[in-house]
Structures are given as structure tokens and as C-alpha cells.
Design a protein around this motif. Structure first.
Motif, PDB file in Angstrom:
ATOM      1  N   ASP A   1       0.247 -12.279  12.849  1.00  0.00           N
ATOM      2  CA  ASP A   1       1.023 -12.316  14.114  1.00  0.00           C
ATOM      3  C   ASP A   1       2.133 -11.396  14.375  1.00  0.00           C
ATOM      4  O   ASP A   1       2.258 -10.825  15.475  1.00  0.00           O
ATOM      5  CB  ASP A   1       1.627 -13.697  14.246  1.00  0.00           C
TER       6      ASP A   1
ATOM      7  N   GLU B   1       0.213  -8.231  15.090  1.00  0.00           N
ATOM      8  CA  GLU B   1      -0.185  -8.174  16.563  1.00  0.00           C
ATOM      9  C   GLU B   1       0.896  -7.927  17.672  1.00  0.00           C
ATOM     10  O   GLU B   1       0.767  -7.192  18.565  1.00  0.00           O
ATOM     11  CB  GLU B   1      -1.050  -9.537  16.831  1.00  0.00           C
ATOM     12  N   GLU B   2       2.012  -8.425  17.290  1.00  0.00           N
ATOM     13  CA  GLU B   2       3.289  -8.246  18.505  1.00  0.00           C
ATOM     14  C   GLU B   2       3.715  -6.775  18.297  1.00  0.00           C
ATOM     15  O   GLU B   2       4.085  -6.416  19.308  1.00  0.00           O
ATOM     16  CB  GLU B   2       4.435  -9.238  18.011  1.00  0.00           C
TER      17      GLU B   2
ATOM     18  N   TRP C   1       1.868  -4.343  17.586  1.00  0.00           N
ATOM     19  CA  TRP C   1       0.803  -3.444  18.349  1.00  0.00           C
ATOM     20  C   TRP C   1       0.743  -3.594  19.763  1.00  0.00           C
ATOM     21  O   TRP C   1       0.775  -2.649  20.409  1.00  0.00           O
ATOM     22  CB  TRP C   1      -0.495  -3.957  17.674  1.00  0.00           C
ATOM     23  N   ARG C   2       1.107  -4.867  19.915  1.00  0.00           N
ATOM     24  CA  ARG C   2       1.422  -5.404  21.711  1.00  0.00           C
ATOM     25  C   ARG C   2       2.381  -4.320  22.182  1.00  0.00           C
ATOM     26  O   ARG C   2       2.383  -3.757  23.184  1.00  0.00           O
ATOM     27  CB  ARG C   2       1.414  -6.514  21.917  1.00  0.00           C
ATOM     28  N   THR C   3       3.533  -4.329  21.511  1.00  0.00           N
ATOM     29  CA  THR C   3       4.658  -3.538  21.798  1.00  0.00           C
ATOM     30  C   THR C   3       4.364  -2.075  22.072  1.00  0.00           C
ATOM     31  O   THR C   3       4.758  -1.371  22.728  1.00  0.00           O
ATOM     32  CB  THR C   3       6.049  -3.678  20.788  1.00  0.00           C
ATOM     33  N   GLN C   4       3.603  -1.584  20.792  1.00  0.00           N
ATOM     34  CA  GLN C   4       3.218  -0.225  20.848  1.00  0.00           C
ATOM     35  C   GLN C   4       2.254   0.065  21.916  1.00  0.00           C
ATOM     36  O   GLN C   4       2.598   1.328  22.693  1.00  0.00           O
ATOM     37  CB  GLN C   4       2.712   0.319  19.571  1.00  0.00           C
ATOM     38  N   GLU C   5       1.503  -0.674  22.260  1.00  0.00           N
ATOM     39  CA  GLU C   5       0.552  -0.692  23.332  1.00  0.00           C
ATOM     40  C   GLU C   5       0.986  -0.613  24.753  1.00  0.00           C
ATOM     41  O   GLU C   5       0.738   0.223  25.523  1.00  0.00           O
ATOM     42  CB  GLU C   5      -0.528  -1.735  23.143  1.00  0.00           C
ATOM     43  N   ASN C   6       1.987  -1.463  24.721  1.00  0.00           N
ATOM     44  CA  ASN C   6       2.543  -1.510  25.972  1.00  0.00           C
ATOM     45  C   ASN C   6       3.650  -0.348  26.309  1.00  0.00           C
ATOM     46  O   ASN C   6       3.759   0.335  27.372  1.00  0.00           O
ATOM     47  CB  ASN C   6       3.637  -2.794  25.997  1.00  0.00           C
TER      48      ASN C   6
ATOM     49  N   ARG D   1       1.150   2.467  27.247  1.00  0.00           N
ATOM     50  CA  ARG D   1       0.669   2.422  28.478  1.00  0.00           C
ATOM     51  C   ARG D   1       1.885   2.906  29.412  1.00  0.00           C
ATOM     52  O   ARG D   1       1.436   3.603  30.605  1.00  0.00           O
ATOM     53  CB  ARG D   1       0.189   0.930  28.830  1.00  0.00           C
TER      54      ARG D   1
END
Length: 163
Positions: A63, A66-67, A69-74, A77
Motif C-alpha cells: 500500500d 502504491e501510494e 507510485w501514485r504520487t510519482q505518477e501524478n 503527469r
């Protein structure tokens, strides 16, 4: 029946050996096998509990990963969106600059063409006046027989054309 009549004589002996056999089995199973079975069950319970704890820790780590990764992805982006906006703005500025240069060239060509048209129109108007003056002089000479000078004919044609 002879077996029933012997029941009273052998009952005490059978009861004694039954108690001895069950006692032996109880001590063998209770003292020898049961602790091993209980320790195996305890080890299995501990192993299951350890596996559940490890799975929970792995889920928590997943988790968190994933968080992250989501922060890096955002962030990536948003950076990409910014770069696209910069590229779009640069493209628009370049297109406007190119369009302005093309408009300036077109305006210069239009102004040059308008000047040529005005010059041609003026030349044509002067030539029309000259032809009209010659024609008027010839017409006056043929009709009245009077001799009109070129300057007088030009003056009369200009007065007639310009009002």
C-alpha cells in the motif's frame, strides 16, 4: 449357556485387565503422543500467525509503495502537462511570428500592387484624356472647321470629365 454362568467368575479378572490396558494406553498416549501433537498444533498455529503477520506487513508495504507510485505518477503527469502547455505556447508563438512575417510580406505585396494599379489607372486616365482631347479636336475640326489647339482640347476634356 455355559458362558453366562462363567461371567461372575471371570468378571473381576476382565475388569482388572481392562483397567490395566486403558491405563497403559492413557499413559502412552497422554504422556508420549499428546505432547507431541499439542506442540505440532502450537507450531502450526504460530506458523499461521507469523504468516498472517508477514502478509499484513507485505500488504502495508505494498500500500505504501502504491501510494508512493501514485504520487510519482501524478507528479510526472503534471510535469508532462506543463511541458505540453509550454510546447503548445511555443508553437503558438512561433506560428504567430511566422504568420506575422507572412502577413507583412503579403501587405507589402498588396501595397506594391495597389501602387502599380494606381499608377496604371492614372496612366490610363491620362491616356484616355489625351485620346479624348485628340478626338475632340478632330471632331471640332470636322464639324465646325475651326482649328482648336491641343491645350484647349485638353482643358475642355478635363472640364467635361471632372465635372
Amino acid at each position: 449357556m455355559p458362558q453366562i454362568s462363567q461371567l461372575a467368575e471371570t468378571f473381576a479378572s476382565q475388569l482388572f485387565w481392562l483397567l490395566v490396558t486403558f491405563g497403559f494406553v492413557f499413559f502412552v498416549v497422554g504422556k508420549g503422543m499428546l505432547p507431541r501433537v499439542i506442540s505440532t498444533i502450537d507450531q502450526r498455529d504460530k506458523s499461521v500467525a507469523d504468516d498472517l503477520a508477514a502478509a499484513e506487513a507485505a500488504r502495508t508495504a505494498a500500500d505504501l509503495a502504491e501510494e508512493k507510485w501514485r504520487t510519482q505518477e501524478n507528479a510526472a503527469r503534471e510535469a508532462a502537462t506543463g511541458r505540453v502547455a509550454q510546447a503548445r505556447a511555443a508553437g503558438v508563438a512561433s506560428a504567430e511570428k511566422t504568420l506575422a512575417a507572412a502577413n507583412a510580406v503579403a501587405e507589402a505585396k498588396i501595397a506594391e500592387a495597389e501602387a502599380r494599379i494606381a499608377a496604371a489607372s492614372s496612366a490610363a486616365s491620362d491616356e484616355i484624356e489625351a485620346v479624348a482631347a485628340d478626338a475632340a479636336r478632330d471632331i471640332v475640326a470636322r464639324l465646325s472647321g475651326a482649328n482648336v489647339t491641343a491645350a484647349e482640347a485638353k482643358k475642355a476634356v478635363k472640364a467635361a470629365l471632372n465635372g
